[in-house]
Design an enzyme around this catalytic site. Structure first.
Site, PDB file in Angstrom:
ATOM      1  N   TYR A 104       0.853  -1.187   0.000  1.00  0.00           N
ATOM      2  CA  TYR A 104       0.000   0.000   0.000  1.00  0.00           C
ATOM      3  C   TYR A 104       0.890   1.238   0.000  1.00  0.00           C
ATOM      4  O   TYR A 104       1.854   1.309   0.764  1.00  0.00           O
ATOM      5  CB  TYR A 104      -0.901   0.008   1.235  1.00  0.00           C
ATOM      6  CG  TYR A 104      -1.800   1.233   1.333  1.00  0.00           C
ATOM      7  CD1 TYR A 104      -2.840   1.431   0.443  1.00  0.00           C
ATOM      8  CD2 TYR A 104      -1.602   2.179   2.345  1.00  0.00           C
ATOM      9  CE1 TYR A 104      -3.665   2.552   0.533  1.00  0.00           C
ATOM     10  CE2 TYR A 104      -2.430   3.289   2.451  1.00  0.00           C
ATOM     11  CZ  TYR A 104      -3.461   3.480   1.540  1.00  0.00           C
ATOM     12  OH  TYR A 104      -4.276   4.579   1.654  1.00  0.00           O
ATOM     13  N   ASP A 136       9.348   2.696   0.047  1.00  0.00           N
ATOM     14  CA  ASP A 136       8.283   3.360   0.790  1.00  0.00           C
ATOM     15  C   ASP A 136       8.425   2.970   2.256  1.00  0.00           C
ATOM     16  O   ASP A 136       8.067   1.874   2.659  1.00  0.00           O
ATOM     17  CB  ASP A 136       6.912   2.968   0.242  1.00  0.00           C
ATOM     18  CG  ASP A 136       5.778   3.697   0.965  1.00  0.00           C
ATOM     19  OD1 ASP A 136       6.051   4.373   1.978  1.00  0.00           O
ATOM     20  OD2 ASP A 136       4.621   3.579   0.518  1.00  0.00           O
ATOM     21  N   LYS A 158       4.018   8.888   9.055  1.00  0.00           N
ATOM     22  CA  LYS A 158       3.808   8.307  10.386  1.00  0.00           C
ATOM     23  C   LYS A 158       4.810   8.796  11.447  1.00  0.00           C
ATOM     24  O   LYS A 158       4.702   9.931  11.889  1.00  0.00           O
ATOM     25  CB  LYS A 158       3.734   6.790  10.249  1.00  0.00           C
ATOM     26  CG  LYS A 158       2.539   6.435   9.343  1.00  0.00           C
ATOM     27  CD  LYS A 158       2.177   5.003   9.186  1.00  0.00           C
ATOM     28  CE  LYS A 158       0.877   4.901   8.400  1.00  0.00           C
ATOM     29  NZ  LYS A 158       0.905   4.120   7.188  1.00  0.00           N
TER      30      LYS A 158
HETATM   31  C1  LIG Z   1       0.267   4.578   5.788  1.00  0.00           C
HETATM   32  C2  LIG Z   1       1.045   4.355   4.544  1.00  0.00           C
HETATM   33  C3  LIG Z   1       0.940   5.214   3.429  1.00  0.00           C
HETATM   34  C4  LIG Z   1      -0.052   6.336   3.365  1.00  0.00           C
HETATM   35  O1  LIG Z   1       0.191   7.309   4.319  1.00  0.00           O
HETATM   36  P1  LIG Z   1      -1.011   8.303   4.754  1.00  0.00           P
HETATM   37  O2  LIG Z   1      -0.376   9.226   5.721  1.00  0.00           O
HETATM   38  O3  LIG Z   1      -2.083   7.431   5.323  1.00  0.00           O
HETATM   39  O4  LIG Z   1      -1.468   8.988   3.514  1.00  0.00           O
HETATM   40  C5  LIG Z   1       1.789   5.005   2.355  1.00  0.00           C
HETATM   41  N1  LIG Z   1       2.668   3.993   2.354  1.00  0.00           N
HETATM   42  C6  LIG Z   1       2.787   3.135   3.388  1.00  0.00           C
HETATM   43  C7  LIG Z   1       3.794   2.062   3.346  1.00  0.00           C
HETATM   44  C8  LIG Z   1       1.960   3.278   4.505  1.00  0.00           C
HETATM   45  O5  LIG Z   1       2.058   2.403   5.518  1.00  0.00           O
END
Ligand SMILES: *Cc1c(COP(=O)(O)O)cnc(C)c1O
Length: 428
Positions: free
Chosen positions: A144, A238, A266
């Protein structure tokens, strides 16, 4: 456990907010029941509006590495808020936070701040496309990367590797440049490069946390780097979730493979809305205003959020040993779960990376999305409910990751395992 106030609040919320929530996973759809509404957090605990306390293994989905209401982060936020909430002009704290991250990661010469993980990834991909002057991207099934159009893809029908939209509202034209590969399967990546000579970048969660917790094999990541280099494509890690979670230097620090760009979110905001992307100076300099690749944000680098992030990272770098403690606690928790499940005749697959942990109700090893999908989600739902009603708050889906914070004690881990033991017996 009385949850009537939460039930009422959810009912009211649904009248004016679609599904009653501002992000779908919060609605508890995949585990049934209704979400608890939060009154406040304190240390390791969440308190709901009925007054129940829960040991929190979600930590706002990752950001709160020091638990709720950490004094140092709170102090930094309040001090900054008193001077104004936003200016839309540069502040020194942005440079300070940027320097801190550039010092930590040897692959990052420059970094730019945005307001969410979604934005960070979206911008990094635009930059990779602008830098390489190519259009296609490769992503992995089950990873994701936020909810931007070109990343909301699923495997199409037939043998093609081109993705089709996974949500109405995303035109097929927007996802036709997104190729899908299989996690931990280098052959599937090579096939993408056979199908397209126009690949700008490969994006991956080097420790996947959004299909449950599935770390990539190191040899796979090494091969991935090689394939990208051979084909002139950029490699993007990511690390929105794994950054400052898997280790001080994220997954990048654990696997020894250097990507061209890294995305953050995060933890980097210490609980405030912050995302960032950074990497090689040569690539980052393509961004406007110095370069031609456009990217902007009214609240980007917001001073209050930057202070929260800086306080959080400063505390992390001063207390590097926390990652060992995290890993010990997470391992104890997961091995405890696995052992107690086994006694009840249930097979659990477990994974731990630093403060991240995951468990699948699955008979077989889980290496990719297909494997993860074979997990027993009904049993997970029962487990989740059993733990919730005993005061333990776990992510409300089989396909999410759990987190340890510094406020979670050995005693809490022990109690969690005891509670899990009872729940496993009930649901077996
Ligand atoms: C949470 C997450 C996102 C998206 O971040 P948001 O702050 O929710 O837009 C993208 N990549 C990874 C790996 C994530 O865990």
């Amino acid at each position: 456990m009385d949850m009537q106030n939460s039930k009422n609040a959810f009912y009211e919320a649904k009248k004016v907010i679609p599904g009653g929530v501002d992000s779908p996973v919060r609605a508890f759809k995949s585990v049934g029941g209704t979400p608890i509404f939060i009154k406040k957090g304190h240390g390791a605990y969440l308190r709901d509006i009925d007054g129940n306390d829960y040991v929190d293994f979600v930590q706002s989905w990752g950001p709160l590495i020091f638990g709720h209401c950490d004094k140092d982060i709170q102090k930094a936020v309040i001090k900054s808020a008193k001077k104004g909430l936003s200016f839309g002009a540069p502040t020194k704290i942005e440079t300070k936070l940027a320097k801190k991250i550039c010092d930590l990661f040897d692959g990052i010469d420059k970094i730019r701040f945005v307001s969410s993980g979604t934005e960070a990834v979206m911008s990094a991909i635009r930059l990779a496309r602008g830098y390489t002057r190519r259009d296609d991207i490769v992503k992995f099934e089950g990873c994701y990367h936020g909810h931007s159009d070109s990343l909301l893809v699923q495997a199409g029908s037939g043998a093609v590797t081109f993705g089709t939209p996974s949500s109405p509202g995303v035109p097929a034209d927007f996802t036709k440049h997104t190729l899908l590969a299989k996690y931990n399967d280098i052959q599937s990546v090579k096939e993408c490069f056979v199908n397209s000579k126009d690949i700008a970048c490969v994006i991956i969660e080097p420790i996947a946390g959004n299909m449950g917790l599935i770390p990539a094999d190191i040899e796979f990541l090494e091969e991935l780097k090689k394939v990208c280099e051979e084909n002139g494509a950029l490699l993007i890690f990511d690390e929105v979730m794994s950054g400052f979670r898997a280790s001080l230097k994220g997954a990048t620090g654990l696997v020894g493979v250097k990507p061209d760009l890294i995305t953050f979110g995060k933890v980097i905001g210490g609980g405030m809305p912050v995302g960032a992307f950074g990497g090689l100076g040569e690539v980052m300099d393509q961004l406007s205003p110095d370069g031609p690749v456009y990217q902007a944000g009214t609240l980007s680098g917001n001073p209050v959020a930057m202070h929260a992030g800086y306080a959080s990272l400063k505390k992390i770098t001063k207390n590097e040993e926390i990652y060992e403690e995290f890993e010990e606690k997470a391992t104890t928790l997961m091995q405890g779960f696995q052992k107690e499940a086994k006694k009840a005749g249930i097979t659990l697959q477990i994974n731990v990376r630093g403060s991240m942990f995951g468990f699948f109700f699955n008979e077989n090893e889980v290496k990719n999305f297909d494997d993860a999908l074979k997990s027993d989600t009904k049993m997970f739902a029962k487990f989740h409910e059993g733990m919730l009603t005993r005061g333990f708050y776990f992510a409300c889906s089989q396909f999410e990751t759990g987190f340890i914070s510094t406020k979670i004690s050995d005693k809490m881990i022990e109690k969690s395992i005891k509670a899990a033991s009872k729940v496993f017996k009930e649901i077996a």
